[in-house]
Design a protein around this motif. Structure first.
Motif, mmCIF file in Angstrom:
data_model
loop_
_atom_site.group_PDB
_atom_site.id
_atom_site.type_symbol
_atom_site.label_atom_id
_atom_site.label_comp_id
_atom_site.label_asym_id
_atom_site.label_seq_id
_atom_site.Cartn_x
_atom_site.Cartn_y
_atom_site.Cartn_z
ATOM 1 N N PHE A 145 1.103 -1.237 0.294
ATOM 2 C CA PHE A 145 -0.358 0.256 0.028
ATOM 3 C C PHE A 145 0.754 1.249 -0.210
ATOM 4 O O PHE A 145 2.509 1.039 0.164
ATOM 5 N N ILE A 146 0.127 2.689 -0.281
ATOM 6 C CA ILE A 146 1.375 3.737 -0.373
ATOM 7 C C ILE A 146 0.602 4.201 0.721
ATOM 8 O O ILE A 146 -0.770 4.683 1.213
ATOM 9 N N ALA A 147 1.879 4.977 1.720
ATOM 10 C CA ALA A 147 1.077 5.321 3.186
ATOM 11 C C ALA A 147 1.902 6.705 2.552
ATOM 12 O O ALA A 147 3.323 6.866 2.461
ATOM 13 N N THR A 168 4.784 -1.251 -5.526
ATOM 14 C CA THR A 168 2.959 -1.270 -5.773
ATOM 15 C C THR A 168 2.558 -1.119 -6.863
ATOM 16 O O THR A 168 3.300 -0.354 -7.410
ATOM 17 N N GLU A 169 2.137 -2.616 -6.931
ATOM 18 C CA GLU A 169 1.888 -2.714 -9.070
ATOM 19 C C GLU A 169 0.572 -1.219 -9.139
ATOM 20 O O GLU A 169 0.652 -0.816 -9.940
ATOM 21 N N GLU A 170 -0.732 -1.412 -8.070
ATOM 22 C CA GLU A 170 -1.377 -0.862 -9.070
ATOM 23 C C GLU A 170 -1.789 0.466 -7.133
ATOM 24 O O GLU A 170 -1.854 -0.330 -6.378
ATOM 25 N N VAL A 171 -1.927 1.846 -7.590
ATOM 26 C CA VAL A 171 -2.621 2.670 -6.330
ATOM 27 C C VAL A 171 -3.947 2.635 -6.510
ATOM 28 O O VAL A 171 -4.202 3.504 -7.187
ATOM 29 N N LEU B 184 -6.676 2.623 -27.098
ATOM 30 C CA LEU B 184 -5.958 2.065 -27.376
ATOM 31 C C LEU B 184 -5.667 1.087 -26.176
ATOM 32 O O LEU B 184 -4.616 -0.141 -26.227
ATOM 33 N N GLY B 185 -5.802 1.267 -24.973
ATOM 34 C CA GLY B 185 -4.542 0.855 -24.034
ATOM 35 C C GLY B 185 -5.425 1.737 -22.816
ATOM 36 O O GLY B 185 -5.515 2.401 -22.558
ATOM 37 N N LEU B 186 -3.631 0.884 -21.772
ATOM 38 C CA LEU B 186 -4.188 2.080 -20.003
ATOM 39 C C LEU B 186 -3.141 2.190 -19.629
ATOM 40 O O LEU B 186 -1.959 1.905 -20.672
ATOM 41 N N LEU B 187 -3.235 3.393 -19.051
ATOM 42 C CA LEU B 187 -2.350 3.594 -18.920
ATOM 43 C C LEU B 187 -1.663 3.588 -17.137
ATOM 44 O O LEU B 187 -2.499 3.953 -16.452
ATOM 45 N N SER B 188 -0.636 3.194 -16.473
ATOM 46 C CA SER B 188 -1.107 2.637 -14.664
ATOM 47 C C SER B 188 0.217 3.896 -14.650
ATOM 48 O O SER B 188 0.823 4.976 -14.972
ATOM 49 N N LEU B 189 -0.861 4.841 -13.719
ATOM 50 C CA LEU B 189 -0.779 5.762 -12.962
ATOM 51 C C LEU B 189 1.338 5.775 -12.315
ATOM 52 O O LEU B 189 1.874 6.597 -12.370
ATOM 53 N N ASN B 190 0.916 4.281 -11.843
ATOM 54 C CA ASN B 190 2.772 3.840 -11.009
ATOM 55 C C ASN B 190 3.334 4.179 -11.803
ATOM 56 O O ASN B 190 4.386 5.662 -12.245
#
Lengths: 450, 450
Positions: A145-147, A168-171, B184-190
């Motif tokens: 997690f992000i803290a 962290t893969e997804e936020v 077209l696709g997905l942009l990961s925030l990370n």
């Protein structure tokens, strides 16, 4: 558009595996989603599955592994060394999945795998996760997690986010904590993006945050996440320190499993089986309930034998009706209670109030049914004695079965036994027998009166 | 930690409402989560609920409204003018919820409400959403999503994000589109946070994205989101243009409802009822299945009457056993098929293969049960004729009921009828009757042979 596993696809794949067509298999492995590959592997025999699995690149293979059915995964893990499990599997998956995989291993392998982990933080995360009951929030949560500290400003927070984002893969949420790691609240990404760069986090974070403790029961976690439409739920320890987060995808599986378990119990299936399981597994899951039905049937024979049926042979004709209606009404009543308990929607009324209400429903249903059967039986020429007996017995059986079907699951629940046990064959069987007793008793009384 | 609705709380609240204690009610309204307030309102009478509702500030009140049970919401909406619905409710909620609320209104009110909407974009979004079937991805989706053009770089993308973030409450995914709005696709925030600021989006976005079209059935949406562990799923039109997104919280409700519906059908409850519903609603939901049971019981009486029971009165003793076992086995078989169909896990084998497998399970179960009953019946002194008859009949009934229970839901499914209809009272009743016929036929044959 989405992959769909067909018999044709599976047959072709099996042929390719037999031919050891590495190019084609590797291509399939690269193109397909881990969940699809897992579905395919679940439907191959172990040897074929292993051949396919070995053509998949490491990171994806780890994700495939956690999607496999438990028994398939077990045989896969058994063929890997502790070091391979640590390097190829555990290091490529999230801490909650890692803890789940490790918990399935034997004690010695468990320790070996953990000792092979290179990242000490990951190792200690997993050790901590393993201490929690698997049916609690602690058992469901992951450590990814992000803290951010409340004393940061927006610029520093973005920097910190970048640093933490690497692991962290997804936020899904940014948690705000104090210097003691206590969870203070939630920072909306939107708000952060919209705020001037020097704004302190403490001014823009949301202080009201729904959270659970590591001890919260899994089923309560599911109820909370569903009720408040949460995607992710923070988990704290008794002192309020942020310990982990639970994502909705894990809870979706839980919600589905719970609902399926209740459905299977109501249908007289005692283990979690699927139509694809072996004949032996399917038989074993079904036999216990059939035994209950047999015991019920034999008791039913004793009940009928106890009354002298020779005097009123025609009473035999309506045995199926009385038995069936008792069972049906009992199952209906129990199902409504079990579902209400599962949704926590029936805590407001007391058991007594429930029973009074059920009595109302039963009297209404019973009255309609008994008037109908009286009319029909008379019209069909079954005679006054039999028609009146069946009619009175039906009303009594419906009322009795409804009250019994309501009371038993409520009572089981009070003593922390799964109320779903009360549905299905158990309640049907008991109501069958008691219905027959009522029927013949009423028959005797009507004989005396007429 | 979480709010829990108790009878005491409700009683105190009712007293406060009676006293028109505005301060206390407003305080409750401010402190509680919309989902909790909705739960409270569902348990108050309409007058009390309206008093409470009117003390809640507008934005929260709109959220409470969408969480209410449908019948309660209807009466609330009926007391508001079209302009109030537009200004106070629709403008404060997401487009998917807005479309759901509006679709519950009458045609004229619907048009009035839409004409009162001040934001033309919102109005056209809602009009578009209303064109989709409510059981399709188009009916589930909302228009609130973040989409960026693939030609932007990271800096410009962040700017665009800030702009779009103002109207989107939560950011779960950033979609990448081309100049024609094609997904077209997905942009990961990370990835975006970690990339150098001048990196073009086209270099860092994920091209493989799981998506559905507006026409995809709701149940398939649920299966896809569950299988691939998705939090949010993009929806495109036939040409691939991004039209909306579905969030998992809406699908969780769907998954739960589907599972509950199957459970209720298996338990003989024909409408979606809860234990808190009125006696009349509960009776109406249960009566249809009881009627089927009654018809079955009367047919059972005809079957028994058709055989001359006077010759073998003792056969009456085991009527409950034969009837119950036929019902139990049939329900078990049907439940496994229904669950397999719901999870799409049984598409691989053909109907014929299913029946062969079920035959195996049935023969195994049947053999065990019939040997047991033969032994027990002999030991209990029921005599050779009756023991042999019951034993053979039980084996036949188990095999027959299993095949019938497997075949019927598969056949219904083939003709696009809900296979869950085949579980519960229907299959129990048919198997009761056919089981009795088998029992008496076998009795006649055994008489001839002995």
């Amino acid at each position: 558009m989405q992959f769909e596993l067909t018999k044709d696809y599976l047959d072709q794949l099996k042929t390719s595996i037999k031919k050891q067509d590495q190019v084609l298999i590797t291509k399939q492995g690269n193109e397909l989603h881990p969940a699809d590959i897992a579905e395919i592997l679940d439907n191959l025999n172990l040897e074929e599955a292993k051949y396919f699995y070995n053509q998949i690149e490491e990171e994806k293979a780890a994700e495939v592994l956690i999607e496999l059915e438990e028994d398939v995964r077990e045989s896969f893990l058994a063929s890997l060394s502790s070091k391979e499990i640590a390097d190829q599997v555990i290091e490529n998956i999230d801490s909650d999945d890692a803890a789940d995989v490790i918990s399935e291993l034997s004690e010695t392998v468990k320790e070996e795998v953990i000792s092979h982990l290179e990242d000490p933080e990951q190792a200690s995360d997993i050790i901590e996760l393993l201490t929690h009951d698997e049916n609690s929030a602690g058992g469901l949560m992951g450590k990814e997690f992000i803290a951010v500290n409340k004393n940061l400003n927006v610029v520093n927070c973005l920097k910190e986010l970048r640093k933490q984002a690497e692991k962290t893969e997804e936020v899904y949420a940014i948690y705000v904590i104090d210097d003691d790691n206590k969870l203070l609240g939630l920072l909306s990404l939107n708000k952060m993006l919209l705020a001037p760069t020097q704004t302190p986090i403490s001014e823009i974070y949301e202080q009201e945050v729904i959270k659970v403790t590591t001890e919260t029961k899994s089923e309560d976690v599911a109820i909370i996440m569903k009720k408040y439409d949460l995607i992710v739920l923070p988990v704290v320890d008794e002192s309020g320190k942020l310990e982990g987060r639970i994502t909705i995808d894990d809870v979706v599986d839980l919600i589905k499993e719970e609902a399926e378990k209740d459905y299977q119990m109501a249908s007289g299936i005692s283990e979690d089986v699927e139509s694809t399981d072996s004949i032996w597994d399917l038989t074993r899951a079904r036999l216990p309930w059939l035994m209950i039905g047999m015991v019920g049937g034999i008791l039913g024979a004793r009940v009928i034998g106890a009354f002298d049926i020779h005097d009123n042979i025609e009473m035999a004709l309506f045995i199926p009706l009385i038995a069936a209606m008792g069972g049906n009404v009992g199952v209906q009543s129990a199902a409504i209670v079990v579902q209400g308990l599962a949704n926590k929607s029936i805590s407001i009324d007391s058991i007594f109030e429930k029973l009074i209400k059920e009595l109302g429903v039963a009297l209404l249903n019973g009255f309609i049914c008994s008037v109908l059967i009286l009319t029909i039986a008379m019209l069909l020429g079954y005679g006054a004695f039999l028609s009146i007996t069946v009619s009175i017995a039906l009303l009594s059986v419906i009322v009795f079965a409804a009250l019994f079907g309501t009371f038993v699951p409520l009572a089981l629940n009070k003593y922390n036994i799964d109320p779903a046990l009360a549905t299905g064959p158990f309640i049907t069987t008991v109501n069958d027998i008691l219905g027959l007793m009522l029927y013949f008793l009423i028959g005797q009384m009507v004989t005396l009166l007429i």
